[in-house]
Design a protein around this motif. Structure first.
Motif, PDB file in Angstrom:
ATOM      1  N   UNK A  65       0.837  -1.202   0.000  1.00 37.42           N
ATOM      2  CA  UNK A  65       0.000   0.000   0.000  1.00 37.42           C
ATOM      3  C   UNK A  65       0.870   1.249   0.000  1.00 37.42           C
ATOM      4  N   UNK A  66       1.958   1.220   0.789  1.00 32.02           N
ATOM      5  CA  UNK A  66       2.852   2.378   0.838  1.00 32.02           C
ATOM      6  C   UNK A  66       3.510   2.622  -0.520  1.00 32.02           C
ATOM      7  N   UNK A  67       3.878   1.553  -1.217  1.00 31.61           N
ATOM      8  CA  UNK A  67       4.479   1.720  -2.544  1.00 31.61           C
ATOM      9  C   UNK A  67       3.474   2.316  -3.533  1.00 31.61           C
ATOM     10  N   UNK A  68       2.215   1.909  -3.416  1.00 31.85           N
ATOM     11  CA  UNK A  68       1.198   2.406  -4.337  1.00 31.85           C
ATOM     12  C   UNK A  68       0.858   3.873  -4.093  1.00 31.85           C
ATOM     13  N   UNK A  69       0.996   4.333  -2.843  1.00 31.01           N
ATOM     14  CA  UNK A  69       0.498   5.672  -2.494  1.00 31.01           C
ATOM     15  C   UNK A  69       1.589   6.708  -2.247  1.00 31.01           C
ATOM     16  N   UNK A  70       2.848   6.309  -2.204  1.00 28.65           N
ATOM     17  CA  UNK A  70       3.921   7.246  -1.855  1.00 28.65           C
ATOM     18  C   UNK A  70       4.581   7.803  -3.104  1.00 28.65           C
ATOM     19  N   UNK A  71       4.768   9.105  -3.107  1.00 29.64           N
ATOM     20  CA  UNK A  71       5.522   9.795  -4.156  1.00 29.64           C
ATOM     21  C   UNK A  71       6.470  10.786  -3.478  1.00 29.64           C
ATOM     22  N   UNK A  72       7.602  11.050  -4.109  1.00 30.02           N
ATOM     23  CA  UNK A  72       8.554  12.019  -3.559  1.00 30.02           C
ATOM     24  C   UNK A  72       9.238  12.741  -4.705  1.00 30.02           C
ATOM     25  N   UNK A  85      -3.451   6.755   2.498  1.00 28.79           N
ATOM     26  CA  UNK A  85      -4.643   6.306   1.773  1.00 28.79           C
ATOM     27  C   UNK A  85      -5.864   7.044   2.307  1.00 28.79           C
ATOM     28  N   UNK A  86      -6.269   6.730   3.529  1.00 29.59           N
ATOM     29  CA  UNK A  86      -7.420   7.405   4.112  1.00 29.59           C
ATOM     30  C   UNK A  86      -7.074   8.816   4.538  1.00 29.59           C
ATOM     31  N   UNK A  87      -5.869   8.977   5.061  1.00 30.86           N
ATOM     32  CA  UNK A  87      -5.400  10.308   5.463  1.00 30.86           C
ATOM     33  C   UNK A  87      -4.161  10.625   4.637  1.00 30.86           C
ATOM     34  N   UNK A  88      -4.262  11.589   3.770  1.00 30.82           N
ATOM     35  CA  UNK A  88      -3.144  11.953   2.915  1.00 30.82           C
ATOM     36  C   UNK A  88      -2.187  12.868   3.671  1.00 30.82           C
ATOM     37  N   UNK A  89      -0.897  12.626   3.519  1.00 33.52           N
ATOM     38  CA  UNK A  89       0.129  13.416   4.198  1.00 33.52           C
ATOM     39  C   UNK A  89       1.083  13.977   3.158  1.00 33.52           C
ATOM     40  N   UNK A  90       1.381  15.261   3.292  1.00 35.16           N
ATOM     41  CA  UNK A  90       2.348  15.931   2.416  1.00 35.16           C
ATOM     42  C   UNK A  90       3.384  16.609   3.306  1.00 35.16           C
ATOM     43  N   UNK A  91       4.601  16.091   3.302  1.00 36.73           N
ATOM     44  CA  UNK A  91       5.675  16.630   4.136  1.00 36.73           C
ATOM     45  C   UNK A  91       6.754  17.206   3.237  1.00 36.73           C
ATOM     46  N   UNK A  92       7.320  18.306   3.701  1.00 40.40           N
ATOM     47  CA  UNK A  92       8.382  18.970   2.946  1.00 40.40           C
ATOM     48  C   UNK A  92       9.374  19.570   3.921  1.00 40.40           C
ATOM     49  N   UNK A  93      10.654  19.462   3.606  1.00 38.95           N
ATOM     50  CA  UNK A  93      11.692  20.090   4.410  1.00 38.95           C
ATOM     51  C   UNK A  93      12.603  20.894   3.496  1.00 38.95           C
ATOM     52  N   UNK A  94      13.056  21.998   4.006  1.00 42.57           N
ATOM     53  CA  UNK A  94      13.943  22.862   3.239  1.00 42.57           C
ATOM     54  C   UNK A  94      15.323  22.229   3.139  1.00 42.57           C
ATOM     55  N   UNK A  95      15.922  22.281   1.976  1.00 42.70           N
ATOM     56  CA  UNK A  95      17.220  21.638   1.769  1.00 42.70           C
ATOM     57  C   UNK A  95      18.320  22.288   2.582  1.00 42.70           C
ATOM     58  N   UNK A  96      18.199  23.587   2.856  1.00 45.25           N
ATOM     59  CA  UNK A  96      19.253  24.239   3.621  1.00 45.25           C
ATOM     60  C   UNK A  96      19.168  23.931   5.116  1.00 45.25           C
ATOM     61  N   UNK A  97      18.149  23.168   5.542  1.00 45.00           N
ATOM     62  CA  UNK A  97      18.033  22.773   6.944  1.00 45.00           C
ATOM     63  C   UNK A  97      18.399  21.306   7.161  1.00 45.00           C
ATOM     64  N   UNK A  98      18.830  20.629   6.127  1.00 36.79           N
ATOM     65  CA  UNK A  98      19.165  19.213   6.258  1.00 36.79           C
ATOM     66  C   UNK A  98      20.452  19.065   7.048  1.00 36.79           C
ATOM     67  N   UNK A  99      20.397  18.240   8.122  1.00 36.06           N
ATOM     68  CA  UNK A  99      21.569  18.000   8.977  1.00 36.06           C
ATOM     69  C   UNK A  99      22.239  16.674   8.665  1.00 36.06           C
ATOM     70  N   UNK A 100      21.441  15.628   8.480  1.00 39.57           N
ATOM     71  CA  UNK A 100      21.996  14.304   8.241  1.00 39.57           C
ATOM     72  C   UNK A 100      21.227  13.619   7.127  1.00 39.57           C
ATOM     73  N   UNK A 101      21.917  12.728   6.432  1.00 42.75           N
ATOM     74  CA  UNK A 101      21.303  11.844   5.443  1.00 42.75           C
ATOM     75  C   UNK A 101      21.739  10.431   5.796  1.00 42.75           C
ATOM     76  N   UNK A 102      20.782   9.618   6.210  1.00 39.85           N
ATOM     77  CA  UNK A 102      21.048   8.293   6.765  1.00 39.85           C
ATOM     78  C   UNK A 102      20.485   7.244   5.817  1.00 39.85           C
ATOM     79  N   UNK A 103      21.350   6.367   5.293  1.00 40.06           N
ATOM     80  CA  UNK A 103      20.926   5.269   4.427  1.00 40.06           C
ATOM     81  C   UNK A 103      21.215   3.952   5.127  1.00 40.06           C
ATOM     82  N   UNK A 104      20.188   3.133   5.294  1.00 41.64           N
ATOM     83  CA  UNK A 104      20.414   1.823   5.907  1.00 41.64           C
ATOM     84  C   UNK A 104      19.646   0.766   5.130  1.00 41.64           C
TER      85      UNK A 104
END
Length: 498
Positions: A65-72, A85-104
């Motif tokens: 479901x997350x794969x079907x409904x998530x876009x970035x 799905x039932x509750x749509x969420x739109x999140x955004x962060x400014x690039x100049x405020x990024x502190x860490x990028x974590x890949x696992x």
């Protein structure tokens, strides 16, 4: 400049679905094995295995479901994600405020060639989740996003690799075998093993009883054997967790988009990579637990803005020897604040701690006195030496210094913490005195900062040293009158007249 509306939205990687299919198969294997080969038909055996299979299936459906409904998408100014799905969420962060990028990547993620990317921007939602998480993107997309957001090259040739500030050392395992977490790990492993094997038909109680003649050994001998078993199992569990979690550890300093970045990579089955903006770093903190201080065991953390103390981006080194922690701290800060000896605090600080130890011991003894001598005497004999020992350990840990651009504060009985904070990061200073401190001629200097814990303390220093230290901590502003017949400071809730 590309308008945000013209930037296309991207999907998560479809290989996430194949990874979930593999997870479903693996979650069903224990149940199938128990039914086909062990002839396990009872509800006590089948139900936990059915629950495990349902858990795997539920996770796979949720990820689908997350794969079907998530876009970035990544615009020139923001990173955005839409989901739900039932509750749509739109999140955004400014690039100049990024502190860490974590890949696992967990083992199943690695088999599918995908990564989970967490972009930290020094903020959290009401559910305390990270700023923005993409689970999961392809390994190539994760590298490209990291390069786009931090400026670190996406591809790193072996001959062009940055020199390591620190790399994994097998000897570090000694510092990670024991402690309270080892005991909790042992309890979890023993309970889980007993329940699992019992569910599969194994008589663990009978097997343990057959190992020795426990009646002849006696209660004390049995307790000692049980304690040794718990310590051994805990050490094995902690050692295994350390090796799988920290294998291939590497810390490097690399060029970034706005400044250099500190990059760590680690992990055997589950790999993890964190990139931190070095321009946000304000200092380093070294924590040494009391029971393992004789080994030189040290935890090393960054004092940085926009990252919570429990975040993955704070820990810069695995738990290891003090000499390695000091060397890496000096390399990260490009200075060695610990090169200068720390100023010892006056003997009155020891008397204050001993006073509190006596008050604590006396109060606990009086509280249990109505229960009789059989109770209050053991409490007095155990708590008295323990509290006195902690008082002495706390006093020996005290120290402070000002070395170049850095303040160094050290304190703590159970865990001796040495904080090295850049003076330019100090936003305020206060000097406080309790009634007992005023009587003993002591004071506590508290410096405020927007990084790390938010405030760091020079505890129980001599009153004559408090005002000069506060002045050096906030050297850009002159809120203190120094020199002459009298120096007075009305700071916080304390009053000094040295």
């Amino acid at each position: 400049m590309t308008a945000p509306a013209e930037v296309p939205w991207r999907r998560l990687d479809p290989r996430l679905i194949w990874a979930d299919g593999l997870r479903v198969v693996l979650s069903m294997l224990p149940g199938g094995f128990a039914v086909l080969f062990l002839d396990a038909r009872g509800s006590m055996t089948i139900m936990p295995l059915v629950g495990l299979a349902v858990w795997g299936l539920w996770g796979a459906v949720g990820d689908l479901v997350r794969w079907l409904t998530t876009r970035y998408r990544v615009t020139e100014s923001h990173v955005e994600r839409r989901s739900g799905v039932l509750v749509r969420s739109h999140r955004a962060i400014s690039r100049d405020r990024i502190r860490t990028v974590d890949a696992d990547a967990r083992l199943i993620h690695r088999l599918a060639g995908v990564r989970r990317l967490t972009i930290g921007a020094g903020q959290s939602s009401t559910t305390m989740e990270a700023a923005l998480t993409l689970d999961a993107v392809s390994r190539t997309a994760a590298r490209q996003l990291r390069a786009e957001l931090t400026g670190v090259p996406a591809e790193e040739r072996e001959e062009a690799r940055s020199p390591a500030l620190a790399e994994f050392d097998w000897r570090w395992i000694v510092h990670n075998l024991f402690g309270i977490w080892a005991l909790l790990t042992a309890v979890g492993l023993l309970w889980g093993g007993f329940f699992t094997l019992g569910a599969l038909g194994a008589d663990m109680g009978g097997w343990v009883s057959s190992l020795a003649d426990w009646e002849s050994i006696g209660p004390l001998g049995t307790a000692l054997v049980a304690w040794a078993a718990v310590v051994l199992v805990g050490a094995v569990g902690m050692g295994g967790a350390f090796l799988t979690g920290q294998a291939h550890f590497r810390l490097t300093r690399e060029p970034g988009e706005r400044s250099e970045v500190l990059r760590t990579s680690r992990g055997l089955f589950r790999t993890r990579e964190v990139v931190r903006d070095e321009s946000r770093v304000r200092g380093v903190s070294l924590s040494e637990p009391l029971l393992w201080r004789w080994l030189g065991t040290t935890d090393t953390s960054l004092i940085t803005t926009g990252v919570f103390w429990w975040s993955e981006g704070v820990a810069i080194l695995p738990r290891g020897p003090r000499r390695v922690a000091r060397r890496v701290a000096a390399q990260v800060l490009r200075a060695d604040p610990l090169a200068a000896p720390l100023v010892r605090h006056p003997g009155a600080a020891l008397r204050r701690r001993l006073s509190w130890a006596l008050v604590t011991t006396g109060g606990c003894t009086l509280a249990v006195a109505p229960l009789g001598q059989r109770v209050w005497l053991p409490v007095l004999l155990v708590l008295g030496p323990l509290s006195m020992g902690l008082a002495c350990a706390g006093y020996r840990a005290l120290g402070h210094s000002v070395h170049g651009d850095y303040l160094v504060f050290r304190s703590g009985a159970l865990s001796r913490v040495t904080a090295m904070l850049r003076r330019s990061a100090v936003s305020g200073v206060s000097i406080r005195q309790s009634p007992l401190q005023r009587r003993l001629g002591l004071a506590t200097v508290r410096v405020s900062t927007a990084a790390g814990d938010g405030a760091y303390h020079a505890v129980d220093i001599a009153v004559a040293d408090a005002v000069p230290l506060a002045g050096e901590a906030l050297s850009q502003v002159r809120p203190f009158r120094q020199g002459g017949e009298e120096a007075r400071a009305h700071i916080g809730s304390g009053h000094l007249a040295p």
